[in-house]
Design an enzyme around this catalytic site. Structure first.
Site, short mmCIF file in Angstrom:
data_model
loop_
_atom_site.label_atom_id
_atom_site.label_comp_id
_atom_site.label_asym_id
_atom_site.label_seq_id
_atom_site.Cartn_x
_atom_site.Cartn_y
_atom_site.Cartn_z
N HIS A 83 41.81 28.56 103.63
CA HIS A 83 42.19 27.29 104.25
C HIS A 83 41.80 26.10 103.38
O HIS A 83 42.35 25.02 103.49
CB HIS A 83 41.54 27.13 105.62
N HIS A 127 36.14 16.05 102.17
CA HIS A 127 35.34 15.94 103.39
C HIS A 127 33.93 16.44 103.11
O HIS A 127 33.74 17.60 102.74
CB HIS A 127 35.95 16.79 104.52
ZN LIG Z 1 38.28 19.01 106.06
#
Ligand SMILES: [Zn+2]
Length: 242
Positions: A83, A127
């Site tokens: 992912h 992130h």
């Molecule tokens: Zn993320």
């Protein structure tokens, strides 16, 4: 035997990425973002009203306190969970927000960006995921433009893992190198952008982007084999502060 081994690997990696259930999900098709909430009872929050990402706009001037960054430690390993590609950081790097200390756990990337700013998409978004001692999450998001190569990504991508692989990092990658020099930010309440889409996440989006080369962004996309951005979600009643 590749199938069962891969499944075990994905379960282990998804726990590292803060997802608690092994129900398979993806960014398109029958297990794509529109279906996440139906894939498992544990993914029910994906249909919630405080979801991420969003289009950040209509800002409310809140004179936000500066985020106190205390990034000292480096990074331990790099993994590809199918992912995203994620760097797990060593304990000891923290931010302080709302007088609460959050420890940096990992950073990872999305291509193209998940959040939009004034409707604008960026080629990539990083992130930095933090948790406090009670497990509350705070994500610092950094937009990435195409331009000068990133030193941090050069080190990370030198050991680019294939899907299902975790590699010990042979060079230290400082999470500071993922941050822009100007730390002004937007803030909103949101969620994990991947199942289980847990809400109550403090989102702190840097206003100033960093840059990476086209080759670095392409290398990430090539190893993922697909885009890995969840579409923007309804803002609903949430204020976006600046
Ligand atoms: Zn993320």
């Amino acid at each position: 035997m590749k199938g069962p081994l891969l499944a075990v690997g994905l379960l282990l990696f998804s726990s590292a990425a803060f997802s608690s259930d092994g129900a398979p999900w993806d960014y398109s098709g029958d297990t794509g973002p529109d279906q996440w909430a139906q894939l498992s009872p544990e993914y029910g929050a994906c249909a919630g009203s405080n979801q991420s990402p969003i289009n950040l706009t209509g800002f409310i001037d809140a004179e936000l306190e500066p985020i106190a960054f205390n990034y000292e430690a480096g990074s331990e390993e790099i993994l590809n969970n199918g992912h995203t590609v994620q760097v797990n950081t060593l304990p000891g790097s923290t931010i302080t927000v709302d007088d609460i200390e959050f420890e940096l756990k990992q950073f990872h990337f999305h291509v193209p960006s998940e959040n939009l700013i004034h409707g604008e998409s960026y080629p990539m978004e990083g992130h930095l995921v933090h948790a406090d001692e009670d497990g509350n999450l705070a994500v610092v998001a950094v937009m990435v433009t195409e331009g000068q190569a990133s030193d941090a990504l050069e080190k990370a991508w030198a050991q680019m893992p294939e899907e299902g692989e975790t590699l010990a990092l042979s060079t230290d990658i400082s999470p500071l190198d993922i941050l822009p020099s100007d730390r002004d930010y937007y803030r909103f309440n949101g969620s994990l952008t991947t199942p289980p889409c847990t809400e109550g996440v403090r989102w702190l989006v840097m206003k100033q982007p960093i840059s990476a080369s086209k080759e670095q962004i392409d290398q990430f996309l090539q190893v993922m084999g697909h885009h890995n951005n969840r579409p923007v979600q309804a803002v609903n009643a949430r204020p976006v502060l600046e």
